[in-house]
Design an enzyme around this catalytic site. Structure first.
Site, PDB file in Angstrom:
ATOM      1  N   HIS A  66      11.690  22.828 -27.167  1.00 34.26           N
ATOM      2  CA  HIS A  66      12.065  21.966 -26.046  1.00 34.26           C
ATOM      3  C   HIS A  66      11.474  20.582 -26.247  1.00 34.26           C
ATOM      4  O   HIS A  66      10.505  20.391 -26.982  1.00 34.26           O
ATOM      5  CB  HIS A  66      11.582  22.552 -24.718  1.00 34.26           C
ATOM      6  N   CYS A 183       1.375  21.784 -20.105  1.00 36.79           N
ATOM      7  CA  CYS A 183       1.696  21.464 -21.496  1.00 36.79           C
ATOM      8  C   CYS A 183       2.215  20.034 -21.549  1.00 36.79           C
ATOM      9  O   CYS A 183       2.510  19.426 -20.511  1.00 36.79           O
ATOM     10  CB  CYS A 183       2.733  22.436 -22.053  1.00 36.79           C
TER      11      CYS A 183
END
Length: 671
Positions: A66, A183
């Site tokens: 991603h 993250c």
């Protein structure tokens, strides 16, 4: 929610290559061919850069590559069920289910919530089993759409209710753990780690609550839950926001991926830490990012010194930038004679009793004096915040004092660095002492600052200040006598340093060297430091200006996002904000950075040869008034470097091509 995924973005039971790079490139091409991204190469590059930070494989044969990318025009999911599983870095083996999550740079919160929902669903075995059993692209789209429409939008996992006090004795009370997950992109791992920890906590009989600091928003944990918690888990790849809320709690801090891979082990480690009096605790106060991510007591001396110097410089620069610009403004309003009369004007006159020279001269004296006082903090601030990087807040006072001693003795910024390092190391050592409990409260506010100041400033006065002052005087003399080839070479080196990492550590070293000498420079008697400042500033302007020019001259060589960045880079470059070139360098470092270095090096060398000066440490062309009558030469040198870099990057992009990021050979794809 079929707007995120469609049948042409699904590939079933295909061989897409033998590496994660092959799969990511294929899916990036699928997204681009579907009209959801402007450039497959740029999208794949950003996804691979994210992959290089942390592998995206998770337990259960799943991978979720991603990224956020300016190339993405529509938030998108692309899915591949691989006929031949591929290694994405998961501990339990290769992945056969791959979801590529592609988000635009400015994705709205609702779409980010949907993307995070998918990431959370992938840790649930019934959902992944259904994906593996699906027989068609349409069935995959239906399964994903159902998950996105049904699941709640990424809430923090609630704490299980505590048992009533009367229901069981204290010995059987359930342990309580809180966690924060985060993250870099805040899309996938943040939420998967949260759900994995929550599921493991339920199986272990632990009351658990988690705060997900992700892109779709963050709901802070209830302070009451934090207060009741036995320990805290930080499963993060970035800084924890408002970390001081958890001060004093035993803490386990790990990369976010371990929250997905090893949730049960992390929870058991947290329970063990809760019972260990020597376990690491969350510190009080607001630490810097570098301090939160590094245990300074255990890092190597070189790494610690680098971190401390960058911390000191980052805190010093605002004093210098503001002070230098005010001094330049003072010269603009009051002329260069303001240096001799500023004190007299400010002590003998007021705004209602102006000096004979008039209002502008008086305002010039005010600006000059404020700027001078601000510049006076240069060395103390450098020393103080170097010590702060080593020893936290107890190191600030000893570091500032050692820096002030360095200034008093003429040891300059070298003395400030040495004094700050000594103060920081001394305070860290003193703070490590084991002292009686009654004395602990006095350590950070009395004992550590007192003894740290005595050690650092005492050494500066008794042994180090004099030799460093002599070295500083010799360095200033060498700079003052520099001319011809030697000056041009110094300008070349500074220009290369300013452009090699565009605001990074090397850039900061060159900039710090320049601003540190401003206090010793003068237009009439010692212009060399002012020439160095001009060389550094002009060289730092070249990379963004060159990228702006290149996008205007050859727009087809750049993506749509880069062309938009090029428009902003005109102003950023003109204002001496080198970071304006970072988007270009990040996307194409092997062509952009060398081209930038050539032009910036030429500009730095020309500035020193032309003897152009700048009395302001920042501002670019907007502080032309601080360049005396040398500003035309400053502009000429900057223009030449910009033209060279722009021409070179165009040539490199035309004739030195990167390996194309295309689709996998259709012949290799088994339907």
């Amino acid at each position: 929610m079929s707007d995120l995924i469609e049948t042409r973005l699904v590939t079933l039971d295909a061989h897409l290559g033998s590496t994660s790079t092959d799969v990511i490139k294929y899916l990036a091409q699928q997204i681009t061919q579907a009209g959801r991204a402007a450039s497959a190469a740029e999208l794949a590059e950003h996804a691979l850069a994210r992959e290089a930070k942390t592998a995206t494989g998770v337990p259960g044969g799943i991978a979720i590559p991603h990224c956020r990318s300016a190339a993405v025009t529509v938030p998108t999911l692309a899915m591949a069920r691989l006929g031949t599983p591929v290694d994405f870095g998961a501990k339990d083996g290769p992945a056969d289910l791959v979801f590529f999550i592609a988000a635009p740079e400015g994705a709205d919160k609702e779409h980010l919530k949907l993307l995070s929902k998918l990431a959370r669903a992938l840790v649930k075995k019934p959902f992944t089993a259904a994906l593996r059993a699906a027989r068609s692209n349409e069935e995959i789209v239906a399964l994903v759409s159902e998950v996105l429409s049904d699941a709640p939008a990424a809430p923090a996992a609630p704490a299980a209710p505590a048992a009533p006090a009367a229901a069981a004795p204290a010995a059987t009370a359930r342990p309580k753990i809180v966690a924060v997950t985060a993250c870099p992109t805040g899309i996938a791992h943040t939420y998967m780690a949260a759900d994995s920890l929550a599921q493991a906590a339920e199986e272990l009989g632990i009351d658990f609550a988690v705060e997900t600091q992700g892109s779709s928003g963050s709901k802070p944990l209830d302070p009451a839950l934090i207060a009741q918690a036995d320990a805290v888990i930080f499963a993060v790849d970035v800084d924890v926001r408002d970390q001081s809320r958890f001060a004093g709690k035993p803490v386990i801090q790990v990369p976010v991926k371990r929250g997905v891979d090893e949730p049960e082990k992390l929870l058991k480690d947290a329970l063990a830490a809760a019972k260990d009096p020597a376990a690491r605790k969350v510190p009080a106060g607001n630490e810097t990012a570098s301090e939160r991510s590094t245990d300074s007591a255990s890092e190597g001396f070189g790494a610690g010194l680098k971190r401390a110097l960058l911390t000191g410089v980052s805190y010093m620069i605002p004093f210098v930038a503001g002070g230098g610009l005010l001094i330049a403004l003072g010269f603009l309003l009051g002329g260069y004679a303001i240096t001799d009369v500023a004190d007299q004007y400010l002590t003998e006159n007021t705004l209602f009793n102006l000096p004979e020279a008039g209002l502008l001269a008086y305002l010039g004296a005010v600006a000059f004096k404020i700027g001078g006082l601000s510049m006076g903090f240069l060395v103390p601030a450098l020393g103080g915040y170097i010590a702060y990087a080593y020893a936290d807040r107890p190191g600030i006072a000893p570091g500032f004092t050692a820096g002030a001693v360095a200034g008093f003795m003429g040891a300059g910024f070298i003395g400030g660095i040495v004094g700050g390092v000594i103060a920081g190391l001394a305070c860290r050592w003193i703070n490590s002492w084991t002292v009686p409990r009654w004395l602990r409260g006095l350590m950070p506010v009395v004992i550590v600052p007192l003894l740290g100041s005595i050690i650092a400033s005492g050494l500066m006065f008794l042994f180090l200040g004099g030799p460093i002052a002599q070295l500083t005087e010799a360095l200033n003399g060498w700079l003052a006598g520099m001319s011809g080839t030697a000056a041009a070479i110094l300008g070349l080196i500074l220009g290369l340093m300013m452009s090699i990492d565009l605001g990074g550590p090397i850039n900061k070293v060159a900039y710090s060297f320049a601003v540190a000498g401003l206090g010793a420079g003068s237009v009439a008697e010692n212009p060399a430091p002012l020439m160095i400042m001009a060389a550094v500033m002009a060289a730092g302007m070249v990379p963004p200006l060159a990228m702006a020019l290149a996008t205007a001259v050859s727009p087809k060589l750049f993506t749509g996002a880069e062309r938009e960045n090029g428009k902003a880079a005109w102003l950023l470059g003109a204002a001496f904000i080198s970071e304006g070139a970072i988007p270009f360098a990040a996307a194409d470092p092997l062509r952009v950075i060398p081209a930038s270095m050539v032009g910036a090096g030429i500009t730095g060398s020309l500035i020193m040869s032309f003897q152009a000066i700048s009395q302001a440490p920042h501002g670019g062309i907007f502080v032309f008034f601080a360049m005396d009558n040398t500003w035309p030469m400053f502009l000429l040198a900057t223009l030449i470097g910009t033209l060279v870099s722009a021409a070179l990057v165009i040539v490199l992009k035309k004739f030195v091509r990167k390996a194309p990021v295309g689709a996998v050979d259709p012949a290799k794809v088994a339907a």
